[in-house]
Write a protein that holds these residues in place. Structure first.
Motif, mmCIF file in Angstrom:
data_model
loop_
_atom_site.group_PDB
_atom_site.id
_atom_site.type_symbol
_atom_site.label_atom_id
_atom_site.label_comp_id
_atom_site.label_asym_id
_atom_site.label_seq_id
_atom_site.Cartn_x
_atom_site.Cartn_y
_atom_site.Cartn_z
ATOM 1 N N SER A 105 0.880 -1.169 0.000
ATOM 2 C CA SER A 105 0.000 0.000 0.000
ATOM 3 C C SER A 105 0.916 1.217 0.000
ATOM 4 C CB SER A 105 -0.916 -0.004 1.224
ATOM 5 O OG SER A 105 -0.157 -0.063 2.400
ATOM 6 N N TYR A 106 0.582 2.241 -0.760
ATOM 7 C CA TYR A 106 1.552 3.314 -0.990
ATOM 8 C C TYR A 106 0.879 4.642 -1.259
ATOM 9 C CZ TYR A 106 0.298 3.135 -5.910
ATOM 10 O OH TYR A 106 -0.397 3.196 -7.074
ATOM 11 N N GLU A 107 1.692 5.687 -1.184
ATOM 12 C CA GLU A 107 1.261 7.003 -1.674
ATOM 13 C C GLU A 107 2.464 7.611 -2.409
ATOM 14 O OE1 GLU A 107 0.351 9.515 1.694
ATOM 15 O OE2 GLU A 107 2.329 9.249 2.587
ATOM 16 N N ILE A 108 2.184 8.365 -3.442
ATOM 17 C CA ILE A 108 3.256 9.067 -4.154
ATOM 18 C C ILE A 108 3.049 10.550 -3.900
ATOM 19 C CG2 ILE A 108 4.351 9.532 -6.382
ATOM 20 C CD1 ILE A 108 3.102 6.993 -7.467
ATOM 21 N N ILE A 109 4.026 11.173 -3.232
ATOM 22 C CA ILE A 109 3.893 12.602 -2.953
ATOM 23 C C ILE A 109 4.822 13.370 -3.883
ATOM 24 C CG2 ILE A 109 4.093 14.396 -1.191
ATOM 25 C CD1 ILE A 109 3.685 12.195 0.915
ATOM 26 N N PHE A 110 4.239 14.005 -4.885
ATOM 27 C CA PHE A 110 5.038 14.845 -5.778
ATOM 28 C C PHE A 110 5.119 16.242 -5.173
ATOM 29 C CE2 PHE A 110 3.413 11.842 -9.093
ATOM 30 C CZ PHE A 110 4.643 11.430 -9.580
ATOM 31 N N VAL A 111 6.328 16.787 -5.101
ATOM 32 C CA VAL A 111 6.436 18.170 -4.670
ATOM 33 C C VAL A 111 6.967 18.975 -5.846
ATOM 34 C CG1 VAL A 111 7.337 19.769 -2.959
ATOM 35 C CG2 VAL A 111 6.968 17.383 -2.342
ATOM 36 N N ASP A 112 6.081 19.731 -6.456
ATOM 37 C CA ASP A 112 6.449 20.532 -7.621
ATOM 38 C C ASP A 112 7.091 21.824 -7.118
ATOM 39 O OD1 ASP A 112 6.600 22.234 -9.752
ATOM 40 O OD2 ASP A 112 4.717 21.566 -10.661
ATOM 41 N N ASP A 113 8.394 21.910 -7.364
ATOM 42 C CA ASP A 113 9.189 22.999 -6.815
ATOM 43 C C ASP A 113 9.102 24.234 -7.718
ATOM 44 O OD1 ASP A 113 11.036 24.425 -5.399
ATOM 45 O OD2 ASP A 113 12.763 23.232 -6.003
ATOM 46 N N GLY A 114 7.893 24.690 -7.983
ATOM 47 C CA GLY A 114 7.710 25.882 -8.803
ATOM 48 C C GLY A 114 8.049 25.688 -10.276
ATOM 49 N N SER A 115 7.708 24.536 -10.839
ATOM 50 C CA SER A 115 8.012 24.277 -12.262
ATOM 51 C C SER A 115 7.375 25.308 -13.168
ATOM 52 C CB SER A 115 7.477 22.896 -12.662
ATOM 53 O OG SER A 115 8.136 21.885 -11.968
ATOM 54 N N LYS A 116 8.086 25.596 -14.263
ATOM 55 C CA LYS A 116 7.540 26.554 -15.226
ATOM 56 C C LYS A 116 7.019 25.845 -16.473
ATOM 57 C CE LYS A 116 10.470 30.283 -13.619
ATOM 58 N NZ LYS A 116 11.160 29.453 -12.583
ATOM 59 N N ASP A 117 7.195 24.542 -16.539
ATOM 60 C CA ASP A 117 6.673 23.804 -17.701
ATOM 61 C C ASP A 117 5.318 23.193 -17.314
ATOM 62 O OD1 ASP A 117 7.332 21.817 -15.973
ATOM 63 O OD2 ASP A 117 8.555 20.649 -17.372
ATOM 64 N N GLY A 118 4.913 22.158 -18.000
ATOM 65 C CA GLY A 118 3.587 21.602 -17.725
ATOM 66 C C GLY A 118 3.548 20.536 -16.643
ATOM 67 N N SER A 119 4.569 20.478 -15.791
ATOM 68 C CA SER A 119 4.630 19.402 -14.783
ATOM 69 C C SER A 119 3.372 19.311 -13.938
ATOM 70 C CB SER A 119 5.830 19.612 -13.848
ATOM 71 O OG SER A 119 7.033 19.510 -14.553
ATOM 72 N N TRP A 120 2.872 20.476 -13.510
ATOM 73 C CA TRP A 120 1.721 20.453 -12.597
ATOM 74 C C TRP A 120 0.478 19.886 -13.287
ATOM 75 C CZ3 TRP A 120 1.019 19.956 -7.789
ATOM 76 C CH2 TRP A 120 -0.175 20.319 -7.153
ATOM 77 N N GLU A 121 0.299 20.229 -14.564
ATOM 78 C CA GLU A 121 -0.854 19.693 -15.311
ATOM 79 C C GLU A 121 -0.711 18.172 -15.435
ATOM 80 O OE1 GLU A 121 0.344 22.791 -16.040
ATOM 81 O OE2 GLU A 121 -1.550 23.495 -15.183
ATOM 82 N N VAL B 220 2.016 18.642 -3.930
ATOM 83 C CA VAL B 220 2.094 20.003 -3.410
ATOM 84 C C VAL B 220 2.811 20.812 -4.474
ATOM 85 C CG1 VAL B 220 3.003 21.453 -1.553
ATOM 86 C CG2 VAL B 220 2.420 19.070 -1.080
ATOM 87 N N LYS B 221 2.357 22.029 -4.720
ATOM 88 C CA LYS B 221 3.094 22.868 -5.668
ATOM 89 C C LYS B 221 3.532 24.160 -4.985
ATOM 90 C CE LYS B 221 2.630 25.391 -10.049
ATOM 91 N NZ LYS B 221 3.916 25.150 -10.703
ATOM 92 N N PHE B 222 4.822 24.447 -5.076
ATOM 93 C CA PHE B 222 5.330 25.718 -4.561
ATOM 94 C C PHE B 222 5.035 26.818 -5.566
ATOM 95 C CE2 PHE B 222 9.057 23.514 -2.147
ATOM 96 C CZ PHE B 222 8.190 23.214 -1.104
ATOM 97 N N ARG B 223 4.840 28.007 -5.038
ATOM 98 C CA ARG B 223 4.585 29.137 -5.919
ATOM 99 C C ARG B 223 5.831 29.542 -6.703
ATOM 100 N NH1 ARG B 223 0.111 32.043 -6.105
ATOM 101 N NH2 ARG B 223 -0.789 31.206 -4.223
ATOM 102 N N ARG B 224 7.003 29.302 -6.090
ATOM 103 C CA ARG B 224 8.229 29.560 -6.848
ATOM 104 C C ARG B 224 9.241 28.459 -6.546
ATOM 105 N NH1 ARG B 224 12.645 31.302 -4.159
ATOM 106 N NH2 ARG B 224 12.429 32.214 -2.089
ATOM 107 N N ASN B 225 10.373 28.523 -7.190
ATOM 108 C CA ASN B 225 11.403 27.504 -7.028
ATOM 109 C C ASN B 225 12.204 27.738 -5.749
ATOM 110 O OD1 ASN B 225 14.614 26.900 -8.232
ATOM 111 N ND2 ASN B 225 13.108 25.284 -8.010
ATOM 112 N N TYR B 226 12.048 26.823 -4.788
ATOM 113 C CA TYR B 226 12.764 26.969 -3.513
ATOM 114 C C TYR B 226 13.978 26.051 -3.399
ATOM 115 C CZ TYR B 226 8.989 29.725 -1.467
ATOM 116 O OH TYR B 226 8.069 30.701 -1.186
#
Ligand code: UDP
Ligand code: MG
Length: 310
Positions: A33-49, A64-70
């Motif tokens: 049993s699992y979960e995949i936690i993606f943390v989008d570090d403020g990507s500017k391409d289509g990663s979040w979509e 989780v998506k950061f508003r900018r690249n941290y």
């Protein structure tokens, strides 16, 4: 839940679907049993979509998506805060790390009692400008920190859940998580040789700056771990030593002048060295006092890692 995968990513849209499918294949095959936690570090391409689409078809995906690249450390830290699994796996999003290694890593944590198992990219598929400095860096880090790993900064690692809940990663400190964990009291650290691949899509996100900031961060971690709660012991010892050495030097010059009437001690090198050492010694002392003041007012001055209570 058995496994939480924490995957920090920055502009990795091409890799994500392939990575996701591969992870799911491995998880299903081993009945985890699992979960995949993606943390989008403020990507500017289509990663979040792309992540949104994956989430729509697989409820085990969280993100989780950061508003900018941290930076990668920030991504890992936020990912760690959100994990629910007993074993936490971190891996890069660029398909350089193979999900097929996960079952073995999990087994080492569960059955062999490791706190952390770090991947070791014994055969690397990276440009030579990276592999050679990395060897040197790993050697120095393991000598300085006492954590014996061949590949400290491997993105693929497995942790017991307590470990990630008890450490904080910030700045560029993701390179030294095993060292941070060691200072937090998690000392059973192992490694496993893992498969590595050349980057298939996109480009590396870290340039040459890693070789400047990396060593500085190591100094910070070593210092904080050892003297973070008692800075005077560090500055005081060096300060006292330098101050008194300078004083002895000046006393000797003064005696020379008074007893033997030597002319012109002011143009002897020892004179300047003596003065310099006295001043530097005092300054180090002051740095120690300031450090004590700061650590006394730090909110976590009495925070300790508790392993058990009865
Ligand atoms: N990464 C990130 N934030 C950043 C830089 C990198 O989340 O600011 C992620 C990146 O998307 C990848 C992982 O960290 O998933 C490792 O980065 P990369 O592959 O560029 O590093 P390398 O393999 O060249 O050391
Ligand atoms: Mg990579």
């Amino acid at each position: 839940m058995d496994i939480s995968l924490v995957i920090p990513l920055y502009n990795e849209e091409e890799s994500l679907p392939e990575l996701h499918d591969w992870i799911v294949r491995v998880m299903v095959a081993h009945h985890f049993s699992y979960e995949i936690i993606f943390v989008d570090d403020g990507s500017k391409d289509g990663s979040w979509e792309v992540i949104k689409k994956l989430q729509a078809k697989n409820p085990c995906v969280k993100a989780v998506k950061f508003r900018r690249n941290y930076g990668k450390s920030a991504g890992l830290n936020v990912g760690f805060e959100n994990t629910q699994g007993d074993v936490v796996i971190t891996m890069d999003a660029d398909l350089q790390d193979s999900p097929d290694e996960i079952p073995e890593l999990v087994k080492m944590i569960r059955e062999e009692g490791y706190d952390i198992v770090s991947g070791w990219k014994k055969k690397r598929y990276d440009p030579i400008t990276k592999t050679i400095p990395t060897k040197l860096y790993n050697y120095v880090t393991s000598k300085m920190s006492g954590v014996k790993l061949h590949d400290m900064n491997c993105g693929l690692k497995a942790y017991r859940s307590e470990v990630v809940k008890n450490i904080e990663v910030y700045g560029e400190m993701h390179r030294y998580i095993p060292v941070i964990a060691k200072w937090a009291g998690f000392t059973k650290i192992g490694e496993k040789v893992v498969q590595h691949q050349a980057r298939k899509y996109g480009v590396t996100k870290f340039g040459l700056s890693r070789f400047i900031y990396g060593p500085l961060d190591l100094f910070s971690i070593m210092f904080m771990g050892k003297f973070g709660k008692r800075p005077m012991h560090f500055f005081g010892v060096i300060g006292t030593f330098i101050f008194f050495s300078g004083l002895v030097l000046l006393a000797w010059l003064s005696m020379d002048k008074l007893l033997y009437n030597t002319v012109g001690i002011a143009n002897r090198p020892a004179f300047y060295l003596g003065i310099l050492m006295v001043i530097v010694g005092v300054q180090l002392f002051i740095a120690g006092f300031l450090g004590e003041l700061i650590s006394r007012s730090a909110s976590e001055r009495n925070t300790y890692k508790i392993e058990g209570e009865i």
